[in-house]
Design an enzyme around this catalytic site. Structure first.
Site, PDB file in Angstrom:
ATOM      1  N   HIS A 137     -13.226   3.542  -8.099  1.00 29.04           N
ATOM      2  CA  HIS A 137     -14.662   3.281  -8.271  1.00 29.04           C
ATOM      3  C   HIS A 137     -15.267   4.330  -9.183  1.00 29.04           C
ATOM      4  CE1 HIS A 137     -13.230   2.315  -4.187  1.00 29.04           C
ATOM      5  NE2 HIS A 137     -13.765   1.145  -4.457  1.00 29.04           N
ATOM      6  N   ASP A 184       0.853  -1.196   0.000  1.00 34.61           N
ATOM      7  CA  ASP A 184       0.000   0.000   0.000  1.00 34.61           C
ATOM      8  C   ASP A 184       0.889   1.247   0.000  1.00 34.61           C
ATOM      9  OD1 ASP A 184      -2.096  -1.732   0.325  1.00 34.61           O
ATOM     10  OD2 ASP A 184      -2.622  -1.092   2.349  1.00 34.61           O
ATOM     11  N   LYS A 218      -6.317   7.102  -6.499  1.00 30.91           N
ATOM     12  CA  LYS A 218      -6.322   8.573  -6.459  1.00 30.91           C
ATOM     13  C   LYS A 218      -5.525   9.072  -5.245  1.00 30.91           C
ATOM     14  CE  LYS A 218     -10.602   9.391  -8.970  1.00 30.91           C
ATOM     15  NZ  LYS A 218     -11.916  10.057  -8.961  1.00 30.91           N
ATOM     16  N   GLY A 219      -5.638   8.376  -4.107  1.00 31.97           N
ATOM     17  CA  GLY A 219      -4.927   8.798  -2.892  1.00 31.97           C
ATOM     18  C   GLY A 219      -5.919   9.144  -1.798  1.00 31.97           C
ATOM     19  N   ARG A 274     -10.875   7.267   6.720  1.00 31.05           N
ATOM     20  CA  ARG A 274     -10.480   7.622   5.342  1.00 31.05           C
ATOM     21  C   ARG A 274     -11.595   7.254   4.355  1.00 31.05           C
ATOM     22  NH1 ARG A 274      -5.256   5.905   7.189  1.00 31.05           N
ATOM     23  NH2 ARG A 274      -5.435   3.880   6.190  1.00 31.05           N
ATOM     24  N   ARG A 275     -12.299   6.135   4.618  1.00 28.18           N
ATOM     25  CA  ARG A 275     -13.434   5.745   3.749  1.00 28.18           C
ATOM     26  C   ARG A 275     -14.545   6.801   3.851  1.00 28.18           C
ATOM     27  NH1 ARG A 275      -9.883   2.616   2.977  1.00 28.18           N
ATOM     28  NH2 ARG A 275      -9.506   4.297   1.520  1.00 28.18           N
ATOM     29  N   ARG A 301      -0.450  -0.601  -8.724  1.00 25.75           N
ATOM     30  CA  ARG A 301      -1.873  -0.356  -8.486  1.00 25.75           C
ATOM     31  C   ARG A 301      -2.019   1.173  -8.430  1.00 25.75           C
ATOM     32  NH1 ARG A 301      -3.060  -1.330  -2.650  1.00 25.75           N
ATOM     33  NH2 ARG A 301      -3.599  -3.465  -3.036  1.00 25.75           N
ATOM     34  N   GLN A 345      -0.129   6.999  -6.131  1.00 24.64           N
ATOM     35  CA  GLN A 345      -1.282   7.883  -5.898  1.00 24.64           C
ATOM     36  C   GLN A 345      -1.324   9.024  -6.914  1.00 24.64           C
ATOM     37  OE1 GLN A 345       0.427   8.599  -2.137  1.00 24.64           O
ATOM     38  NE2 GLN A 345      -1.121   7.469  -0.960  1.00 24.64           N
TER      39      GLN A 345
HETATM   40  P1  FDA Z   1     -13.713   8.967  -6.112  1.00 29.87           P
HETATM   41  O1  FDA Z   1     -13.349   9.297  -4.721  1.00 29.87           O
HETATM   42  O2  FDA Z   1     -13.841  10.087  -7.079  1.00 29.87           O
HETATM   43  O3  FDA Z   1     -15.029   8.107  -6.091  1.00 29.87           O
HETATM   44  C1  FDA Z   1     -15.745   7.754  -7.242  1.00 29.87           C
HETATM   45  C2  FDA Z   1     -17.114   7.275  -6.812  1.00 29.87           C
HETATM   46  O4  FDA Z   1     -16.986   6.036  -6.095  1.00 29.87           O
HETATM   47  C3  FDA Z   1     -17.800   8.218  -5.834  1.00 29.87           C
HETATM   48  O5  FDA Z   1     -18.534   9.196  -6.490  1.00 29.87           O
HETATM   49  C4  FDA Z   1     -18.676   7.267  -5.022  1.00 29.87           C
HETATM   50  O6  FDA Z   1     -19.849   6.984  -5.730  1.00 29.87           O
HETATM   51  C5  FDA Z   1     -17.839   6.006  -4.960  1.00 29.87           C
HETATM   52  N1  FDA Z   1     -17.014   5.953  -3.738  1.00 29.87           N
HETATM   53  C6  FDA Z   1     -15.682   6.189  -3.620  1.00 29.87           C
HETATM   54  N2  FDA Z   1     -15.289   6.036  -2.350  1.00 29.87           N
HETATM   55  C7  FDA Z   1     -16.401   5.712  -1.648  1.00 29.87           C
HETATM   56  C8  FDA Z   1     -16.637   5.433  -0.274  1.00 29.87           C
HETATM   57  N3  FDA Z   1     -15.657   5.441   0.629  1.00 29.87           N
HETATM   58  N4  FDA Z   1     -17.899   5.134   0.088  1.00 29.87           N
HETATM   59  C9  FDA Z   1     -18.919   5.095  -0.795  1.00 29.87           C
HETATM   60  N5  FDA Z   1     -18.739   5.356  -2.114  1.00 29.87           N
HETATM   61  C10 FDA Z   1     -17.509   5.659  -2.527  1.00 29.87           C
HETATM   62  N6  FDA Z   1      -5.308   4.910  -1.191  1.00 29.87           N
HETATM   63  C11 FDA Z   1      -4.051   5.187  -0.781  1.00 29.87           C
HETATM   64  O7  FDA Z   1      -3.731   6.350  -0.516  1.00 29.87           O
HETATM   65  N7  FDA Z   1      -3.144   4.162  -0.636  1.00 29.87           N
HETATM   66  C12 FDA Z   1      -3.440   2.870  -0.943  1.00 29.87           C
HETATM   67  O8  FDA Z   1      -2.585   1.980  -0.807  1.00 29.87           O
HETATM   68  C13 FDA Z   1      -4.737   2.582  -1.427  1.00 29.87           C
HETATM   69  N8  FDA Z   1      -5.101   1.313  -1.758  1.00 29.87           N
HETATM   70  C14 FDA Z   1      -6.304   1.088  -2.394  1.00 29.87           C
HETATM   71  C15 FDA Z   1      -6.594  -0.164  -2.931  1.00 29.87           C
HETATM   72  C16 FDA Z   1      -7.761  -0.357  -3.650  1.00 29.87           C
HETATM   73  C17 FDA Z   1      -8.046  -1.704  -4.242  1.00 29.87           C
HETATM   74  C18 FDA Z   1      -8.679   0.725  -3.820  1.00 29.87           C
HETATM   75  C19 FDA Z   1      -9.936   0.553  -4.614  1.00 29.87           C
HETATM   76  C20 FDA Z   1      -8.415   1.953  -3.261  1.00 29.87           C
HETATM   77  C21 FDA Z   1      -7.247   2.154  -2.536  1.00 29.87           C
HETATM   78  N9  FDA Z   1      -6.950   3.401  -1.971  1.00 29.87           N
HETATM   79  C22 FDA Z   1      -5.679   3.640  -1.524  1.00 29.87           C
HETATM   80  C23 FDA Z   1      -8.016   4.433  -1.835  1.00 29.87           C
HETATM   81  C24 FDA Z   1      -7.992   5.448  -2.974  1.00 29.87           C
HETATM   82  O9  FDA Z   1      -6.880   6.296  -2.885  1.00 29.87           O
HETATM   83  C25 FDA Z   1      -9.251   6.334  -2.955  1.00 29.87           C
HETATM   84  O10 FDA Z   1      -9.269   7.064  -1.769  1.00 29.87           O
HETATM   85  C26 FDA Z   1     -10.554   5.575  -3.086  1.00 29.87           C
HETATM   86  O11 FDA Z   1     -10.450   4.528  -4.003  1.00 29.87           O
HETATM   87  C27 FDA Z   1     -11.697   6.522  -3.557  1.00 29.87           C
HETATM   88  O12 FDA Z   1     -11.351   7.103  -4.783  1.00 29.87           O
HETATM   89  P2  FDA Z   1     -11.978   6.671  -6.188  1.00 29.87           P
HETATM   90  O13 FDA Z   1     -10.856   6.413  -7.127  1.00 29.87           O
HETATM   91  O14 FDA Z   1     -12.933   5.579  -6.033  1.00 29.87           O
HETATM   92  O15 FDA Z   1     -12.643   7.995  -6.750  1.00 29.87           O
END
Ligand code: FDA
Length: 308
Positions: free
Chosen positions: A229, A132, A185-186, A290-291, A182, A161
């Site tokens: 997502h 990670d 966004k961060g 963070r979620r 992987r 990120q």
């Molecule tokens: P964005 O935040 O724009 O979300 C797009 C859409 O997805 C939103 O409009 C919503 O509908 C849905 N969504 C996203 N997050 C949600 C939530 N928490 N609850 C409900 N709906 C949600 N980060 C990091 O800094 N270090 C790491 O090692 C990792 N590892 C990692 C592994 C995997 C497999 C994933 C999927 C994510 C990570 N992350 C991470 C987290 C990542 O940086 C980021 O914060 C989240 O994926 C949310 O960003 P999105 O790319 O989904 O876009």
């Protein structure tokens, strides 16, 4: 960055909240939306369910910034055990961990030793270990760590990120060692000196990095997982892949347990690779905050649990 996101990320690091919030039953209940349970067995049960739907998984035990090397040993032994259990249960699951969970804050060399034992075992079982990416104070060290690992082990990958301005350079630098990446966004609170602040700019950079990666996937057989997502971004990436002649089965997406489940199923049905990351463990507080910060509307879900 909106105030709510900032507040939630501040809360994720607050020691008083860390000691108090996890005790509330309604919060525990709300957390279940993002994790099947606190035990590895809960994760394995969920993984079997996903597997039946054609979705392999990635396991991560929650925890970070341990302050005693004995705990780093415990975490290392836990992951060794996880790899055995994955193999015995025939679940198609990889593992993912944070370097501060295996002692990075205390000793680079000791955490490297811990990681080597995990990844060596993973390789012997034909499995794979993801690293990670944590907050920006760890970015350079994590990249150096991964380069050291790649000297001797191939079945490991690193998270990058897109919100960090440095990532394009880091990516180009990493490509020389045929990495597995992987792209996310961060999830941390970062200053606008080093990170893009607006969602639009983060998304633009994600896509720019994805375009670089798509060319690499086709030409160099690299493993790249787009972990997001964001359906708009995913659609743009799949469209670009068609134009660049990257076959569908070379495109891998990753999402988190409990988020965009119907989209997970759609992507698999359409022939893309998709993995779901399943978190488990009792140290869920900073991760959960963070979620919430990713989608502050989730706080409404926690509040609704108070009244249910
Ligand atoms: P964005 O935040 O724009 O979300 C797009 C859409 O997805 C939103 O409009 C919503 O509908 C849905 N969504 C996203 N997050 C949600 C939530 N928490 N609850 C409900 N709906 C949600 N980060 C990091 O800094 N270090 C790491 O090692 C990792 N590892 C990692 C592994 C995997 C497999 C994933 C999927 C994510 C990570 N992350 C991470 C987290 C990542 O940086 C980021 O914060 C989240 O994926 C949310 O960003 P999105 O790319 O989904 O876009």
């Amino acid at each position: 960055m909106g105030i709510s996101r900032e507040l939630l990320l501040w809360g994720s690091k607050n020691p008083w909240l860390l000691n108090h919030v996890p005790k509330y039953k309604f919060v525990k209940k709300a957390v279940k939306r993002f994790m099947p349970g606190e035990d590895l067995d809960d994760a394995i049960t969920a993984a079997k369910d996903f597997q039946q739907k054609g979705i392999p998984t990635v396991f991560t035990r929650l925890g970070e910034n341990i302050t005693d090397l004995k705990d780093a040993d415990e975490v290392t032994n836990h992951y060794l055990d996880v790899l055995d259990k994955i193999s015995k249960n025939n679940v198609e699951s990889e593992i993912s961990l944070k370097l501060t969970q295996i002692g990075l804050d205390l000793s680079f060399e000791k955490s490297l030793e811990n990681f080597k034992s995990i990844t060596e075992k993973a390789e012997s079982l034909n499995n794979f270990t993801w690293i990670d990416m944590e907050g920006s104070p760890y970015t350079s060290t994590t990249l150096d760590f991964y380069k050291r690992i790649k000297e001797n082990y191939q079945n490991s990958g690193i998270c990058l990120q897109a919100y960090l301005k440095r990532t394009e350079k880091d990516l180009k630098d990493l490509l020389t060692i045929k990495p597995s990446i992987r792209l996310v966004k961060g999830a941390y609170s970062e200053s606008n000196n080093i990170a893009f602040e607006k969602k639009n700019d983060v998304d633009k950079n994600y896509y720019k990095l994805a375009e670089i990666m798509l060319n690499e996937i086709r030409d160099n057989k690299l493993r790249i997982a787009f972990a997001t997502h964001d359906i708009n971004l995913i659609n743009k990436i799949t469209e670009a892949a068609v134009k660049l002649n990257v076959p569908k089965d070379k495109l891998e997406f990753q999402m988190l347990y409990g988020i965009k489940t119907s989209e997970q199923l759609r992507l698999v049905k359409e022939g893309y690779k998709l993995k779901v990351l399943i978190s488990y463990g009792s140290a869920w507080y900073p991760w959960y905050m963070r979620r919430l910060a990713e989608r502050p509307a989730n706080v409404g879900f926690v509040i609704r649990n108070i009244f249910q």
